[in-house]
Design an enzyme around this catalytic site. Structure first.
Site, PDB file in Angstrom:
ATOM      1  N   GLY A 102      27.985  -6.732 -21.197  1.00 17.60           N
ATOM      2  CA  GLY A 102      28.364  -7.724 -20.195  1.00 17.60           C
ATOM      3  C   GLY A 102      28.780  -9.039 -20.813  1.00 17.60           C
ATOM      4  N   ASP A 136      22.136 -17.056 -27.024  1.00 21.80           N
ATOM      5  CA  ASP A 136      22.144 -18.372 -26.379  1.00 21.80           C
ATOM      6  C   ASP A 136      23.377 -18.603 -25.510  1.00 21.80           C
ATOM      7  OD1 ASP A 136      24.167 -18.834 -28.221  1.00 21.80           O
ATOM      8  OD2 ASP A 136      22.932 -20.077 -29.537  1.00 21.80           O
ATOM      9  N   ASP A 263      34.049  -2.136 -25.716  1.00 27.96           N
ATOM     10  CA  ASP A 263      33.908  -3.299 -24.843  1.00 27.96           C
ATOM     11  C   ASP A 263      34.850  -4.422 -25.248  1.00 27.96           C
ATOM     12  OD1 ASP A 263      31.785  -3.231 -27.030  1.00 27.96           O
ATOM     13  OD2 ASP A 263      31.705  -5.344 -26.476  1.00 27.96           O
TER      14      ASP A 263
END
Length: 501
Positions: A102, A136, A263
């Site tokens: 994602g 992060d 991806d």
């Protein structure tokens, strides 16, 4: 996760006032809506005036007080109508199934209408999302400059790519191998949908959502597939052809992507996700540009086959759509197999153009293969070898070309064959040279050029990034600064890029 900065929505309605949120309308299974995590006291690093013009924005868009573009593109605010969201996808990384991934450090802001159709704007580096996997969600100045410059460089080379509108930066500290500072890249594309989006819903057995995504993509980005007897097969066939063309584009300019995971593969055949990429200097078919790729999976010579491997993964993801409709999966396999002819044909077309050939002869494949073997044996500079070959005449071998090769006899033998081939189409030296210089760049984003811009920017000077951008946007023109198109200096041999790049 860092606490997000206060998120403002400007009461005025600065252009662009109309934002589309078509992906957001797909529903919660496809994304998570959340605000960006802004950066305090951001500054502009660079902007692409050409891309802004393509979006239909005024030249002073970044300076207009009512636009507050610096705050918006740093994640501190949104324009009315924007719905920031992170999309979910999965994928294969280095050949192994990695599960759910994602947008771990990207936020889709929405789409803006342009003369070329809707374009998505995305912030990269605007903080953590539910898909950050303990990361992060930030991007550092170093990698942001590389992505910004290469996105626009590829556009200048006429290679399909996501684009980069701007970079903003701040003093916000970010830990990588060392402590660095944060930056945000604004990326632009008709769609950022990846192979991995389809893999996600196939592997999680969410077939209704898989069909919804496929129908959405066809409707908005591949409408010609609607008229096909088997639209999902037509979709795969389309992606196969685009990917084959993209792989040929990369090979023809000596570009190595570095992380060709599924991806990172675009459903529109765009160059997507610039990390440890590299344009080759000395030609080495086995060149691995990613220091983290210890097995050499994504070496230059392997990229076309990896493109096919990734397409196979996409075909597997689309298979449930056929099965659910009581259809045989064989047409998907047949569509996939077209890559085996599409890629060689696309590469041959580009290589003939690079050699200035206008007709097709049976001997062309051997001539091209032997030229590449000659280059590889000498570790001749990839970009300069083709560029300097354009100066060849029927009577003279350019000294600058000869300087790239140690085995002068082998070079002379090949050039004799090349001249004989040119004579078969009565090639005019001047016209051929012009054609070759229009497809063989003088300048590519070599690692040492990017490194020079990065070092200056880290010292607070962004002028080299801006200067280099202008050069890279016109790569087929000899640059004013000769060093931009020269063999890299010795210190460049020690540069390494990895996945953190």
């Amino acid at each position: 996760m860092n606490s997000p900065a206060p998120h403002a929505t400007f009461s005025s309605s600065p252009p662009p006032t109309a934002w589309l949120n078509r992906y957001a309308a797909l529903g919660e299974a496809f994304h998570t809506e959340l605000p960006a995590q802004g950066m305090a006291n951001p500054v502009w690093v660079a902007r692409s005036a050409g891309l802004a013009a393509a979006l239909g924005w005024p030249a002073d868009w970044w300076q207009r007080a009512d636009w507050q573009a610096l705050e918006v593109l740093s994640g501190n605010a949104v324009w009315p109508g924007m719905r920031p969201l992170a999309t979910v996808y999965s994928g294969h990384q280095f050949g192994s199934w990695a599960g759910q991934l994602g947008d771990g450090r990207a936020l889709l802001l929405g789409e803006v209408e342009t003369a070329a159709g809707p374009m998505e704007l995305q912030l990269k580096g605007a903080g953590a999302t539910p898909y950050s996997r303990m990361g992060d969600g930030r991007a550092v100045l170093r990698s942001s400059i590389r992505e910004f410059l290469c996105s626009e460089a590829m556009a200048g080379l006429n290679i399909p790519t996501t684009r980069a509108l701007a970079i903003t930066a701040s003093a916000l500290p970010v830990r990588r191998e060392t402590l660095e500072t944060a930056a945000v890249v604004t990326r632009v594309a008709p769609s950022f949908i990846r192979f991995g989006h389809f893999e996600h819903f196939a592997h999680t057995h969410q077939h209704a959502e898989l069909r919804q995504l496929a129908d959405f993509f066809i409707h908005h980005h591949a409408p010609e597939c609607l008229a096909a007897a088997k639209p999902y097969v037509a979709l795969l066939e389309r992606v196969v052809q685009q990917t084959a063309a993209l792989m040929a584009d990369w090979q023809a300019v000596g570009f190595c992507h570095g992380v060709m995971n599924t991806d990172n593969m675009s459903m529109l055949g765009l160059t997507l996700d610039y990390g440890p990429f590299g344009f080759m200097d000395g030609f080495d078919p086995g060149h691995v540009c990613n220091h983290s790729d210890h097995q050499g999976r994504y070496a230059y010579a392997r990229q076309p086959q990896i493109g096919f491997w990734n397409l196979h993964a996409l075909a597997q993801a689309l298979l449930p759509l056929m099965i659910d409709a009581d259809l045989d999966g064989a047409p998907l396999l047949a569509a996939l197999e077209t890559y085996k002819t599409a890629f060689p044909a696309a590469l041959m077309h580009r290589m003939r153009a690079k050699l200035g050939l206008q007709t097709e002869q049976a001997q062309d494949q051997a001539l091209i293969d032997d030229w590449l073997k000659l280059m590889a044996g000498a570790r001749a500079d990839f970009t300069l070898s083709f560029r300097r070959l354009s100066a060849l005449t029927q009577a003279d071998d350019p000294a600058k070309l000869r300087d790239l090769f140690i085995d002068q006899a082998a070079l002379a033998s090949w050039l004799q064959r090349y001249r004989a081939r040119l004579s078969l189409e009565s090639s005019d030296d001047e016209q051929r040279s012009l054609r070759m210089r229009a497809v063989n760049p003088a300048v590519v984003l070599r690692n040492h050029l990017a490194e020079g811009a990065i070092r200056a920017a880290q010292a607070g000077d962004f002028s080299e990034t801006e200067r280099l951008l202008k050069v890279l946007q016109q790569p087929f023109i000899e640059p004013e600064r000769a060093s931009d198109a020269a063999i890299p200096p010795d210190w460049a041999q020690t540069l390494e890029v990895s996945c953190s790049s």
